[in-house]
Design a protein around this motif. Structure first.
Motif, PDB file in Angstrom:
ATOM      1  N   THR A  24       3.909   0.191  -2.151  1.00  0.00           N
ATOM      2  CA  THR A  24       3.952  -0.171  -3.565  1.00  0.00           C
ATOM      3  C   THR A  24       3.700  -1.663  -3.743  1.00  0.00           C
ATOM      4  O   THR A  24       4.352  -2.491  -3.105  1.00  0.00           O
ATOM      5  CB  THR A  24       5.314   0.194  -4.181  1.00  0.00           C
ATOM      6  N   ILE A  25       2.750  -1.988  -4.615  1.00  0.00           N
ATOM      7  CA  ILE A  25       2.448  -3.379  -4.959  1.00  0.00           C
ATOM      8  C   ILE A  25       2.702  -3.525  -6.460  1.00  0.00           C
ATOM      9  O   ILE A  25       1.938  -3.001  -7.273  1.00  0.00           O
ATOM     10  CB  ILE A  25       0.990  -3.740  -4.619  1.00  0.00           C
ATOM     11  N   PRO A  26       3.779  -4.199  -6.867  1.00  0.00           N
ATOM     12  CA  PRO A  26       4.134  -4.271  -8.290  1.00  0.00           C
ATOM     13  C   PRO A  26       3.047  -4.894  -9.163  1.00  0.00           C
ATOM     14  O   PRO A  26       2.802  -4.436 -10.275  1.00  0.00           O
ATOM     15  CB  PRO A  26       5.404  -5.130  -8.290  1.00  0.00           C
ATOM     16  N   LYS A  27       2.383  -5.945  -8.667  1.00  0.00           N
ATOM     17  CA  LYS A  27       1.339  -6.622  -9.445  1.00  0.00           C
ATOM     18  C   LYS A  27       0.190  -6.999  -8.516  1.00  0.00           C
ATOM     19  O   LYS A  27       0.403  -7.646  -7.496  1.00  0.00           O
ATOM     20  CB  LYS A  27       1.900  -7.867 -10.132  1.00  0.00           C
ATOM     21  N   PHE A  28      -1.020  -6.583  -8.888  1.00  0.00           N
ATOM     22  CA  PHE A  28      -2.201  -6.806  -8.044  1.00  0.00           C
ATOM     23  C   PHE A  28      -3.236  -7.571  -8.867  1.00  0.00           C
ATOM     24  O   PHE A  28      -3.861  -7.029  -9.765  1.00  0.00           O
ATOM     25  CB  PHE A  28      -2.779  -5.466  -7.589  1.00  0.00           C
ATOM     26  N   SER A  29      -3.434  -8.850  -8.547  1.00  0.00           N
ATOM     27  CA  SER A  29      -4.382  -9.686  -9.285  1.00  0.00           C
ATOM     28  C   SER A  29      -5.816  -9.324  -8.925  1.00  0.00           C
ATOM     29  O   SER A  29      -6.091  -8.773  -7.851  1.00  0.00           O
ATOM     30  CB  SER A  29      -4.129 -11.166  -8.975  1.00  0.00           C
ATOM     31  N   GLY A  30      -6.736  -9.668  -9.822  1.00  0.00           N
ATOM     32  CA  GLY A  30      -8.143  -9.408  -9.570  1.00  0.00           C
ATOM     33  C   GLY A  30      -8.719 -10.331  -8.513  1.00  0.00           C
ATOM     34  O   GLY A  30      -8.186 -11.419  -8.251  1.00  0.00           O
ATOM     35  N   ALA A  61      -3.520  -5.428 -12.131  1.00  0.00           N
ATOM     36  CA  ALA A  61      -3.048  -4.043 -12.110  1.00  0.00           C
ATOM     37  C   ALA A  61      -1.558  -4.046 -11.785  1.00  0.00           C
ATOM     38  O   ALA A  61      -1.066  -4.928 -11.072  1.00  0.00           O
ATOM     39  CB  ALA A  61      -3.819  -3.231 -11.079  1.00  0.00           C
ATOM     40  N   THR A  62      -0.842  -3.076 -12.305  1.00  0.00           N
ATOM     41  CA  THR A  62       0.591  -2.978 -12.051  1.00  0.00           C
ATOM     42  C   THR A  62       0.926  -1.626 -11.436  1.00  0.00           C
ATOM     43  O   THR A  62       0.177  -0.657 -11.576  1.00  0.00           O
ATOM     44  CB  THR A  62       1.395  -3.165 -13.350  1.00  0.00           C
ATOM     45  N   ASN A  63       2.057  -1.617 -10.758  1.00  0.00           N
ATOM     46  CA  ASN A  63       2.571  -0.393 -10.136  1.00  0.00           C
ATOM     47  C   ASN A  63       1.507   0.297  -9.278  1.00  0.00           C
ATOM     48  O   ASN A  63       1.280   1.501  -9.386  1.00  0.00           O
ATOM     49  CB  ASN A  63       3.091   0.568 -11.202  1.00  0.00           C
ATOM     50  N   VAL A  64       0.866  -0.486  -8.428  1.00  0.00           N
ATOM     51  CA  VAL A  64      -0.150   0.058  -7.526  1.00  0.00           C
ATOM     52  C   VAL A  64       0.553   0.756  -6.363  1.00  0.00           C
ATOM     53  O   VAL A  64       1.392   0.159  -5.683  1.00  0.00           O
ATOM     54  CB  VAL A  64      -1.076  -1.053  -6.997  1.00  0.00           C
ATOM     55  N   THR A  86       6.606  -1.020   9.027  1.00  0.00           N
ATOM     56  CA  THR A  86       5.458  -1.576   8.313  1.00  0.00           C
ATOM     57  C   THR A  86       5.558  -3.088   8.205  1.00  0.00           C
ATOM     58  O   THR A  86       6.648  -3.667   8.232  1.00  0.00           O
ATOM     59  CB  THR A  86       5.366  -0.984   6.892  1.00  0.00           C
ATOM     60  N   ASN A  87       4.407  -3.702   8.067  1.00  0.00           N
ATOM     61  CA  ASN A  87       4.319  -5.145   7.853  1.00  0.00           C
ATOM     62  C   ASN A  87       3.099  -5.408   6.983  1.00  0.00           C
ATOM     63  O   ASN A  87       1.987  -5.011   7.334  1.00  0.00           O
ATOM     64  CB  ASN A  87       4.194  -5.888   9.187  1.00  0.00           C
ATOM     65  N   SER A  88       3.300  -6.039   5.827  1.00  0.00           N
ATOM     66  CA  SER A  88       2.192  -6.250   4.905  1.00  0.00           C
ATOM     67  C   SER A  88       2.077  -7.715   4.520  1.00  0.00           C
ATOM     68  O   SER A  88       3.012  -8.501   4.697  1.00  0.00           O
ATOM     69  CB  SER A  88       2.368  -5.397   3.642  1.00  0.00           C
ATOM     70  N   SER A  89       0.905  -8.056   3.961  1.00  0.00           N
ATOM     71  CA  SER A  89       0.622  -9.437   3.571  1.00  0.00           C
ATOM     72  C   SER A  89       1.276  -9.805   2.251  1.00  0.00           C
ATOM     73  O   SER A  89       1.213 -10.951   1.821  1.00  0.00           O
ATOM     74  CB  SER A  89      -0.892  -9.643   3.468  1.00  0.00           C
ATOM     75  N   ILE A  90       1.877  -8.828   1.589  1.00  0.00           N
ATOM     76  CA  ILE A  90       2.583  -9.063   0.332  1.00  0.00           C
ATOM     77  C   ILE A  90       3.971  -8.454   0.480  1.00  0.00           C
ATOM     78  O   ILE A  90       4.288  -7.892   1.530  1.00  0.00           O
ATOM     79  CB  ILE A  90       1.803  -8.437  -0.856  1.00  0.00           C
ATOM     80  N   SER A  91       4.810  -8.592  -0.544  1.00  0.00           N
ATOM     81  CA  SER A  91       6.174  -8.072  -0.472  1.00  0.00           C
ATOM     82  C   SER A  91       6.175  -6.675   0.146  1.00  0.00           C
ATOM     83  O   SER A  91       5.487  -5.779  -0.327  1.00  0.00           O
ATOM     84  CB  SER A  91       6.793  -8.019  -1.874  1.00  0.00           C
ATOM     85  N   ASN A  92       6.944  -6.518   1.202  1.00  0.00           N
ATOM     86  CA  ASN A  92       6.873  -5.303   2.018  1.00  0.00           C
ATOM     87  C   ASN A  92       7.646  -4.157   1.377  1.00  0.00           C
ATOM     88  O   ASN A  92       8.749  -3.818   1.780  1.00  0.00           O
ATOM     89  CB  ASN A  92       7.406  -5.593   3.426  1.00  0.00           C
ATOM     90  N   ARG A  93       7.040  -3.551   0.358  1.00  0.00           N
ATOM     91  CA  ARG A  93       7.640  -2.404  -0.308  1.00  0.00           C
ATOM     92  C   ARG A  93       6.922  -1.142   0.142  1.00  0.00           C
ATOM     93  O   ARG A  93       6.167  -0.528  -0.609  1.00  0.00           O
ATOM     94  CB  ARG A  93       7.556  -2.551  -1.825  1.00  0.00           C
ATOM     95  N   ALA A  94       7.126  -0.785   1.374  1.00  0.00           N
ATOM     96  CA  ALA A  94       6.502   0.414   1.929  1.00  0.00           C
ATOM     97  C   ALA A  94       7.584   1.290   2.537  1.00  0.00           C
ATOM     98  O   ALA A  94       8.453   0.809   3.262  1.00  0.00           O
ATOM     99  CB  ALA A  94       5.459   0.043   2.974  1.00  0.00           C
TER     100      ALA A  94
END
Length: 214
Positions: free
Chosen positions: A151-157, A113-116, A131-139
């Motif tokens: 925001t999560i640019p790319k979310f794998s299954g 999925a993209t642009n989540v 904020t602190n996240s397990s992926i690139s911290n775009r919050a």
């Protein structure tokens, strides 16, 4: 669907339906996914007799944009994402609110999925967030919407990510009436049909000197 064809060519849309039956590990049949597709509704340009005979959709498209068909999917199936939020209700004198949200993808790893965007509501008397996240911290905290947008640019299954949000609250304003609104998720997920119904082909039946083109 939007038609850019000139004239009145006949089109044929072939669909790939889910398998009609399946077996559980013990060998017992479970409900067919195909039987969960119901309430087909077609545009008036569709030749219904042909669909009833061979499930192919033949039609002469009208000019411009139109809705060719819609259907209802009755099967109980997991949504693309599942949220696991921990959102405590702040006390009357609380100055800090700690929120944790985990989001898990339920589709196969070959899809992404993209642009989540995960929209996490916060109280109106919020003065700031870290904020602190397990992926690139775009919050980012959005005062206009009283929410943190993650925001999560790319979310794998078959994967999951977690974010921790530390919310700073103002002493001057009360937050007793904050009802913890629902967290919302928006995303784009191409090439995945939750119902199993997919397009196999789209043919333009050319007759005479007709030439298809955009």
């Amino acid at each position: 669907m939007k038609s850019f064809l000139s004239g009145m060519p006949e089109c044929k849309l072939g669909l790939s339906y889910p398998s009609t039956s399946s077996k559980t590990p013990k060998g017992t049949e479970k409900p067919s996914v195909e039987n969960t597709l119901a309430e087909f509704q077609f545009h008036q340009c569709v030749r219904l007799r042909q669909f009833n005979q061979n499930k192919a959709i033949s039609f002469v498209p009208p000019d411009g944009q139109f809705e060719l068909m819609r259907y209802h999917f009755k099967a109980t199936q997991k949504p693309p994402f599942t949220l696991y939020p921990v959102v405590p209700k702040p006390g009357p004198d609380s100055q800090v609110l700690n929120i944790m949200v985990t989001i898990k993808s339920n589709y196969l790893s070959k899809y992404s999925a993209t642009n989540v965007k995960v929209n996490i509501p916060v109280p109106k008397n919020t003065t700031g967030c870290s904020t602190n996240s397990s992926i690139s911290n775009r919050a980012k905290y959005s005062p206009e919407t009283n929410s943190v947008v993650w925001t999560i640019p790319k979310f794998s299954g078959n994967s999951e990510h977690t974010i921790d949000v530390k919310v700073k609250l103002s002493k001057k304003e009360k937050h007793d009436d904050w009802q913890r609104p629902p967290i919302t998720v928006s995303f784009k997920l191409s090439m995945l049909s939750m119902s199993g119904l997919q397009v196999k082909f789209l043919q333009i039946q050319e007759t005479g000197n007709y030439k298809s083109g955009k």
